[in-house]
Design a protein around this motif. Structure first.
Motif, PDB file in Angstrom:
ATOM      1  N   GLY A 103       1.291  -6.163  15.041  1.00 39.03           N
ATOM      2  CA  GLY A 103       2.611  -5.652  15.399  1.00 39.03           C
ATOM      3  C   GLY A 103       2.673  -4.148  15.532  1.00 39.03           C
ATOM      4  O   GLY A 103       3.736  -3.610  15.861  1.00 39.03           O
ATOM      5  N   ARG A 104       1.535  -3.467  15.298  1.00 33.73           N
ATOM      6  CA  ARG A 104       1.510  -2.003  15.352  1.00 33.73           C
ATOM      7  C   ARG A 104       2.666  -1.433  14.531  1.00 33.73           C
ATOM      8  O   ARG A 104       3.488  -0.631  14.991  1.00 33.73           O
ATOM      9  N   THR A 105       2.725  -1.840  13.291  1.00 30.59           N
ATOM     10  CA  THR A 105       3.835  -1.499  12.414  1.00 30.59           C
ATOM     11  C   THR A 105       3.840  -0.010  12.069  1.00 30.59           C
ATOM     12  O   THR A 105       2.795   0.572  11.765  1.00 30.59           O
ATOM     13  N   ARG A 106       5.019   0.573  12.097  1.00 25.03           N
ATOM     14  CA  ARG A 106       5.174   1.963  11.678  1.00 25.03           C
ATOM     15  C   ARG A 106       5.217   2.036  10.166  1.00 25.03           C
ATOM     16  O   ARG A 106       5.787   1.180   9.497  1.00 25.03           O
ATOM     17  N   ALA A 107       4.584   3.059   9.616  1.00 26.23           N
ATOM     18  CA  ALA A 107       4.542   3.235   8.170  1.00 26.23           C
ATOM     19  C   ALA A 107       4.490   4.725   7.849  1.00 26.23           C
ATOM     20  O   ALA A 107       4.486   5.579   8.751  1.00 26.23           O
ATOM     21  N   TYR A 108       4.440   5.014   6.558  1.00 30.43           N
ATOM     22  CA  TYR A 108       4.369   6.403   6.099  1.00 30.43           C
ATOM     23  C   TYR A 108       3.242   6.532   5.085  1.00 30.43           C
ATOM     24  O   TYR A 108       3.014   5.642   4.273  1.00 30.43           O
ATOM     25  N   GLN A 109       2.535   7.651   5.161  1.00 34.19           N
ATOM     26  CA  GLN A 109       1.477   7.914   4.202  1.00 34.19           C
ATOM     27  C   GLN A 109       1.533   9.377   3.777  1.00 34.19           C
ATOM     28  O   GLN A 109       2.141  10.222   4.454  1.00 34.19           O
TER      29      GLN A 109
END
Length: 250
Positions: A103-109
Motif C-alpha cells: 500500500g506504500r503506506t506513509r509513516a514517520y521516523q
C-alpha cells in the motif's frame, strides 16, 4: 532590533492562530525569545511540549504509521498528534517516509538527529527510577519496553544464540506485532528491531506483561500461565535473560 524580531514572531503566531481558528489560544514564547541562551532550555522549545518526547520514543527504533502513533501515544487526539508531528518535522526531529509495503503506506521516523533523543529518554528514565516514588501505573508499548531493555541492559551479558522477541500492546483490540532481536555485542546485551535470521528461542508477549517479568514482580512461569508470555524453543535461554534483568546490578 531584538524586540522588533520578537514582535514580528508574535504577529506571525497570532496570524497562524487566526487562520486555524485558534485566535483565543495564548501565544507561547520560546526561551530564546525570552533571552535564555541555555541549550538545555532551547532543547525544551523543540521537545518540551506535552507528548513530544513520547512521540519521539515511538519512532526512535523505526517508522510508525499515524494510526500506530495514535494508539501508542496514550491520550493524544488526532489533531494534536498532527500538530506535534508538523512541529517535530519542522524542527528536524522526525521525517515522513513511505513504507515498502504493497500500500506504500506513509509513516514517520526519527531523523539521525532525532534518534539522539534515545539517550535523553534513557537519562530521564534513570532519573525517575532514582526518585522517591519510582512506581508507575498503566501499560507499556512494545518500543517502550525495547528501549527500557536497552536502558537497563545488564552488564557482562555472555554471548549466546540470539533470541527472537515479538511484542504487542494487549490494550488494543487488534494490535500489530513488533519484532526484535536480543543479542550481545562485546559483552553487552543488545535489542534491535527485526527478527534474527535464526533463533533457538522465541518469545511472544504482551509488552506490559513482558515488562512486568523483566522489571516487576511477575515470574516468567506466572506470565506463561496467564498467557501474557509464550516461550518457544529453548526455554532456558529465556529464563537466563529474565534472571539477568532481575539481578541487583541490572
Amino acid at each position: 532590533m531584538r524586540g522588533t524580531l520578537n514582535l514580528s514572531r508574535s504577529r506571525v503566531k497570532i496570524a497562524a492562530n487566526i487562520a486555524e481558528g485558534r485566535a483565543d489560544v495564548p501565544i507561547k514564547h520560546t526561551y530564546a525569545e525570552h533571552g535564555d541562551a541555555c541549550r538545555a532550555a532551547n532543547a525544551l522549545d523543540v521537545v518540551g511540549d506535552r507528548w513530544s518526547l513520547v512521540i519521539a520514543r515511538e519512532v526512535v527504533l523505526g517508522p510508525k504509521r499515524f494510526a500506530d502513533l495514535l494508539a501508542s501515544v496514550r491520550g493524544i487526539t488526532p489533531s494534536v498528534l498532527s500538530e506535534r508531528l508538523r512541529t517535530l518535522q519542522a524542527a528536524g526531529v522526525v521525517e515522513p517516509v513511505v513504507l515498502s509495503d504493497l500500500g506504500r503506506t506513509r509513516a514517520y521516523q526519527a531523523t539521525p538527529w532525532g534518534r539522539g533523543l534515545e539517550s535523553v529518554l534513557e537519562s530521564l528514565g534513570r532519573w525517575y527510577s532514582a526518585g522517591p516514588s519510582p512506581e508507575t501505573a498503566g501499560g507499556m508499548t512494545p518500543d517502550g519496553v525495547a528501549l527500557a531493555m536497552r536502558t537497563m541492559a545488564p552488564p557482562g551479558w555472555s554471548s549466546g544464540p540470539a533470541l527472537a522477541l515479538t511484542l504487542h500492546d494487549g490494550r488494543l483490540s487488534d494490535p500489530p506485532s513488533f519484532p526484535y532481536t536480543v543479542d550481545s555485542d562485546d559483552g553487552r546485551l543488545t535489542v534491535t528491531p527485526g527478527l534474527p535470521a535464526a533463533a533457538r528461542t522465541s518469545i511472544r508477549a504482551d509488552a506490559t506483561a513482558w515488562s512486568e517479568v523483566l522489571f516487576g514482580t511477575t515470574s516468567l512461569a506466572a506470565a506463561e500461565h496467564d498467557g501474557g508470555v509464550v516461550v518457544g524453543g529453548d526455554r532456558s535461554e529465556a529464563a537466563r535473560l529474565v534472571k539477568a534483568f532481575r539481578t541487583p546490578a541490572a
